[in-house]
Design an enzyme around this catalytic site. Sequence first.
Site, PDB file in Angstrom:
ATOM      1  N   CYS A  80       0.835  -1.204   0.000  1.00 56.27           N
ATOM      2  CA  CYS A  80       0.000   0.000   0.000  1.00 56.27           C
ATOM      3  C   CYS A  80       0.875   1.262   0.000  1.00 56.27           C
ATOM      4  O   CYS A  80       1.562   1.526  -0.961  1.00 56.27           O
ATOM      5  CB  CYS A  80      -0.965  -0.057   1.183  1.00 56.27           C
ATOM      6  SG  CYS A  80      -2.300   1.124   0.989  1.00 56.27           S
ATOM      7  N   HIS A 168      -3.751  -5.114   0.486  1.00 60.39           N
ATOM      8  CA  HIS A 168      -3.208  -5.538   1.787  1.00 60.39           C
ATOM      9  C   HIS A 168      -3.204  -7.064   1.895  1.00 60.39           C
ATOM     10  O   HIS A 168      -4.217  -7.647   2.289  1.00 60.39           O
ATOM     11  CB  HIS A 168      -4.055  -4.952   2.924  1.00 60.39           C
ATOM     12  CG  HIS A 168      -3.802  -3.499   3.146  1.00 60.39           C
ATOM     13  ND1 HIS A 168      -2.804  -3.018   3.950  1.00 60.39           N
ATOM     14  CD2 HIS A 168      -4.419  -2.406   2.619  1.00 60.39           C
ATOM     15  CE1 HIS A 168      -2.812  -1.698   3.940  1.00 60.39           C
ATOM     16  NE2 HIS A 168      -3.782  -1.304   3.130  1.00 60.39           N
ATOM     17  N   GLU A 170      -1.994  -8.857   4.093  1.00 57.67           N
ATOM     18  CA  GLU A 170      -2.023  -9.315   5.490  1.00 57.67           C
ATOM     19  C   GLU A 170      -3.430  -9.465   6.045  1.00 57.67           C
ATOM     20  O   GLU A 170      -3.611 -10.091   7.079  1.00 57.67           O
ATOM     21  CB  GLU A 170      -1.205  -8.360   6.371  1.00 57.67           C
ATOM     22  CG  GLU A 170      -1.788  -6.961   6.588  1.00 57.67           C
ATOM     23  CD  GLU A 170      -1.500  -5.973   5.461  1.00 57.67           C
ATOM     24  OE1 GLU A 170      -1.170  -6.434   4.350  1.00 57.67           O
ATOM     25  OE2 GLU A 170      -1.625  -4.751   5.680  1.00 57.67           O
TER      26      GLU A 170
END
Length: 544
Positions: A80, A168, A170
């Site tokens: 990001c 993202h 994660e």
Amino acid sequence: MQQQKIIILDFGSQTTQLIARRLRELDTFCEILPYNKFPVDDPDVIGVILSGSPYSVYDPEAFRVDLGQFRGRIPVLGICYGAQYISHTLGGRVEPAGSREYGRAHLSSIDLGDLLFRGFEPDSQVWMSHGDTITALPDGFHPIASTDHVRYAAYAADAEPIWGVQFHPEVFHSVQGTLLLRNFVVDICGGRQDWSPANFVEQTVEELRRQIGSDRVILGLSGGVDSSVAAVLLHRAVGRQLTCIFVDHGMLRKNEFQDVMRDYECLGLNVIGVDASDKFLADLDGVTEPEQKRKIIGRDFIEVFNAEARKIVESSSSAGKCRWLAQGTIYPDRIESLNITGKVIKSHHNVGGLPREMNLQLCEPLKWLFKDEVRRVGRSLGMPEHLITRHPFPGPGLAVRILGAITREKVRVLQEADDIFIRSLRQYKVRLSGEEARRVLAAGVPADMRDGEIEVSLYNQIWQAGATLLSDVRSVGVMGDERTYENPVALRAVTSTDAMTADWARLPYDFMARVSNDIINKVKGVNRVCYDISSKPPSTIEWE
Ligand code: XMP
């Protein structure tokens, strides 16, 4: 063996900790450091990840890092803001996105030949959350995935190990996010995936022995999982050189002091139990203001603990001098205090402040672990399951669960109500199957297998539970032929992963009905039971 590590440079994103969680789940060691603290001289760093950020790359106060510190030496992955920062710094263009790019998206035109995307589905779902977008890549970079709205959803450099993703990986909603991180860490950086509880124990025990030598160590036990695991680990390393102190401030759960002391003794720990309940309760007499209660408890705790510690330090000989104070500090405690944006989300309440003249150095063997890793380490040390799965319990104990002035009688009433609630949570079993069961098992929750389903206690499904006595409130009830005028008890059970946010647990109605009946029938002084249905935020877990 050297401890390979991935460095995650934190630019202040809410999800930086999640990147670390995912890497640990891949059995890879990683460290989160502030964006400007890259350890240039550490030879064990095998890769670096640049996190997201609340800032735009154009904000005057945006966090900046000198890419020259690692560029060309080790692989780099920007996530990001991290991806936009790399692109912007190396000559690409970043502009405000026409509309904020937020939420689920599907990748297209994925370069499946790129190592980062090995094993990806052609339209893999990812999670976007950004206000800016990359509109031109630097020279020498090429796109490796797009979405309908984001041309450069992911990019790679042609001739050096740099990657960037504007989504993202994660977060849970990026379905193959963990695979992407695995590809980066294992295939690109050459990570060994050898960060296991057993390895951690072996390495840490070795380090502790080296660090402590023949010195003596003091550790404050609370009955909680962190300090207990720290104690057992230290005991494994230095045996009887470790002395633990467990203070009873008179506001523990019912029988907790005796039960926990017995557990510690079974584990072979050298524990001094100090019953200081008279002192605490006397000092709290008539105090109603929550902060004042906390201050008194904090001050008394330090006084009692220090008096015991001082005895140990003064009686230790030069051959085995007491030089260490060990604590069960875990990784999230430290990351919060490192929070680079300067926003304090939760202030830490744990006791500190040993007098300088004792000259003790701090030893924090769990400082790299997340809570679930602490539990895994505890299991690998052979600790009993009930100690490992014990819910978190606040340091000031039931003091933060009695609203109004504290008395021995109120503590006794609350202990009884709390005990009924907690024992019932342990006894009530829920059957789970499919995805739910897999999730519970993956989290290491103890479960029994029955006919292809698993059986888990309510206690092990929730983060934390307890009862609060509203001792300033009285209401009318009727028991038999008699009118009662007594206090209500509020039950609280929450689900959470880190106590920073929490939701109220959806407990079964039949369970709540039984607990309410039991409490009102058996606990004299309580004639009403409520269930707290507030989430955190805006509420907190404890009522105070
Ligand atoms: P709150 O009430 O802030 O609680 O939502 C978050 C978590 O912290 C625990 N807690 C404490 N733990 N000393 C502790 O060691 C304290 O003073 C303290 N106050 C709250 C609380 O039980 C929950 O797990």
